[in-house]
Design an enzyme around this catalytic site. Sequence first.
Site, PDB file in Angstrom:
ATOM      1  N   ARG A 161       0.862  -1.170   0.000  1.00 45.17           N
ATOM      2  CA  ARG A 161       0.000   0.000   0.000  1.00 45.17           C
ATOM      3  C   ARG A 161       0.902   1.224   0.000  1.00 45.17           C
ATOM      4  O   ARG A 161       2.030   1.190   0.494  1.00 45.17           O
ATOM      5  CB  ARG A 161      -0.900   0.022   1.239  1.00 45.17           C
ATOM      6  CG  ARG A 161      -1.831  -1.183   1.372  1.00 45.17           C
ATOM      7  CD  ARG A 161      -2.621  -1.099   2.676  1.00 45.17           C
ATOM      8  NE  ARG A 161      -3.585  -2.190   2.790  1.00 45.17           N
ATOM      9  CZ  ARG A 161      -3.333  -3.353   3.400  1.00 45.17           C
ATOM     10  NH1 ARG A 161      -2.149  -3.571   3.955  1.00 45.17           N
ATOM     11  NH2 ARG A 161      -4.262  -4.290   3.456  1.00 45.17           N
ATOM     12  N   LYS A 184      -2.529  -2.832   7.817  1.00 47.08           N
ATOM     13  CA  LYS A 184      -3.778  -2.480   8.497  1.00 47.08           C
ATOM     14  C   LYS A 184      -4.005  -3.377   9.705  1.00 47.08           C
ATOM     15  O   LYS A 184      -3.702  -4.558   9.675  1.00 47.08           O
ATOM     16  CB  LYS A 184      -4.954  -2.606   7.522  1.00 47.08           C
ATOM     17  CG  LYS A 184      -5.015  -1.514   6.469  1.00 47.08           C
ATOM     18  CD  LYS A 184      -6.266  -1.650   5.630  1.00 47.08           C
ATOM     19  CE  LYS A 184      -6.388  -0.516   4.615  1.00 47.08           C
ATOM     20  NZ  LYS A 184      -7.622  -0.641   3.811  1.00 47.08           N
ATOM     21  N   HIS A 252      -2.620   2.974  -6.149  1.00 42.87           N
ATOM     22  CA  HIS A 252      -3.211   1.739  -5.622  1.00 42.87           C
ATOM     23  C   HIS A 252      -3.411   0.706  -6.717  1.00 42.87           C
ATOM     24  O   HIS A 252      -3.411  -0.502  -6.450  1.00 42.87           O
ATOM     25  CB  HIS A 252      -4.536   2.046  -4.931  1.00 42.87           C
ATOM     26  CG  HIS A 252      -4.978   0.967  -3.984  1.00 42.87           C
ATOM     27  ND1 HIS A 252      -4.238   0.585  -2.878  1.00 42.87           N
ATOM     28  CD2 HIS A 252      -6.067   0.163  -3.990  1.00 42.87           C
ATOM     29  CE1 HIS A 252      -4.862  -0.381  -2.246  1.00 42.87           C
ATOM     30  NE2 HIS A 252      -5.974  -0.668  -2.896  1.00 42.87           N
ATOM     31  N   ARG A 255      -0.723  -1.874  -6.877  1.00 47.15           N
ATOM     32  CA  ARG A 255      -0.888  -2.991  -5.934  1.00 47.15           C
ATOM     33  C   ARG A 255      -1.844  -4.032  -6.509  1.00 47.15           C
ATOM     34  O   ARG A 255      -1.602  -5.242  -6.423  1.00 47.15           O
ATOM     35  CB  ARG A 255      -1.389  -2.450  -4.594  1.00 47.15           C
ATOM     36  CG  ARG A 255      -1.733  -3.475  -3.538  1.00 47.15           C
ATOM     37  CD  ARG A 255      -2.013  -2.725  -2.237  1.00 47.15           C
ATOM     38  NE  ARG A 255      -2.929  -3.450  -1.356  1.00 47.15           N
ATOM     39  CZ  ARG A 255      -2.545  -4.344  -0.468  1.00 47.15           C
ATOM     40  NH1 ARG A 255      -1.274  -4.676  -0.350  1.00 47.15           N
ATOM     41  NH2 ARG A 255      -3.439  -4.934   0.315  1.00 47.15           N
ATOM     42  N   HIS A 278      -4.212  -9.212   3.346  1.00 49.34           N
ATOM     43  CA  HIS A 278      -5.662  -9.204   3.502  1.00 49.34           C
ATOM     44  C   HIS A 278      -6.062 -10.098   4.664  1.00 49.34           C
ATOM     45  O   HIS A 278      -5.582 -11.226   4.780  1.00 49.34           O
ATOM     46  CB  HIS A 278      -6.355  -9.712   2.229  1.00 49.34           C
ATOM     47  CG  HIS A 278      -6.315  -8.739   1.102  1.00 49.34           C
ATOM     48  ND1 HIS A 278      -6.452  -9.114  -0.226  1.00 49.34           N
ATOM     49  CD2 HIS A 278      -6.145  -7.396   1.084  1.00 49.34           C
ATOM     50  CE1 HIS A 278      -6.385  -8.036  -0.988  1.00 49.34           C
ATOM     51  NE2 HIS A 278      -6.193  -6.990  -0.228  1.00 49.34           N
ATOM     52  N   TYR A 287      -9.870 -10.109  -6.895  1.00 50.65           N
ATOM     53  CA  TYR A 287      -8.919 -10.028  -7.990  1.00 50.65           C
ATOM     54  C   TYR A 287      -9.207 -11.081  -9.061  1.00 50.65           C
ATOM     55  O   TYR A 287      -8.846 -10.912 -10.219  1.00 50.65           O
ATOM     56  CB  TYR A 287      -7.490 -10.203  -7.469  1.00 50.65           C
ATOM     57  CG  TYR A 287      -7.037  -9.067  -6.594  1.00 50.65           C
ATOM     58  CD1 TYR A 287      -7.147  -9.155  -5.206  1.00 50.65           C
ATOM     59  CD2 TYR A 287      -6.538  -7.899  -7.135  1.00 50.65           C
ATOM     60  CE1 TYR A 287      -6.760  -8.112  -4.389  1.00 50.65           C
ATOM     61  CE2 TYR A 287      -6.131  -6.849  -6.320  1.00 50.65           C
ATOM     62  CZ  TYR A 287      -6.253  -6.964  -4.950  1.00 50.65           C
ATOM     63  OH  TYR A 287      -5.873  -5.921  -4.156  1.00 50.65           O
TER      64      TYR A 287
END
Length: 309
Positions: A161, A184, A252, A255, A278, A287
């Site tokens: 990110r 995150k 982004h 990525r 994730h 994706y």
Amino acid sequence: MSLISPAQRDALQSWLAYERGIKDASDHTITAYSGDVAGFLSFLADYHGGASGLASLATVGPSDMRAWMAAERRSGTGARSLARRLSAVKSFYRWLARTQKFDPTAVLATRSPKVKARLPRPLSEDGARAVLETVELQSQTPWIGARDVAVVTLLYGCGLRISEALGLTGRDIPLGDSLRIVGKGNKERIVPVLAAARKAVDRYLSLCPYQLEPDAPLFRGAKGGALNARVIAKVMEQTRMQLGLPETATPHALRHSFATHLLNAGGDLRAIQELLGHAALSTTQTYTAVDSARLMDVYQAAHPRARRG
């Protein structure tokens, strides 16, 4: 927040502190939550003719929620933004109901507006390569051009990110074969570092005029401070205009491109999930929808039954 009563303002700040301290919400999330819920509380005060205390929040009903959402739509708030604001309000109400002992069903039962799912839009492999080759041309200052190349190479080559790339410090240097990233939710992951990424970072460091201290940011702005993500977004905007790429060619998107190109090359979805950081596989699975049209073309061209049909 001028229309919000002191009691409501204190409750909002206490909830934000809870989200930051207990749930480890990011500064970006806290800022968004604060604005979203403050806007909702201000609407209630205006709608009911003046600020009131916490007790009034327990009496908010379906008609209040409908009025708020209608006002948001009239002001131009899109479905996606309204859904986000409603989510923040519901989170605040869950916490408030526990602390104030009331039933929040009227708020929690409010239906979120339907939002069309946004599928990631990666660059093609040729497009990604062109970005890496062109981004340096957006600056006439050699070290800044090298910096921009290093950042976008990390985004595409490691699937970082933008916040993760710009969060690297002197302690992460020199780059090895892998990099420990804290993403995150304070979730740690190990990502491989391609030779091209190490080379790009080394070149940037050899040209950067600022001394790299262990606790200092790796990527610097023109005046030596921490590099702002908006600068990279602007560089990507200039690059895509030069290359004729769509508006979706953002930092982004690099990525997304990393994940999609790995998937197309036969990468395992679980492994890609780990590389991206994730929490849920379902996030990574979005994706797989990106290249569904390409997969159908291959099927139609190669499958015996499809050819006969």
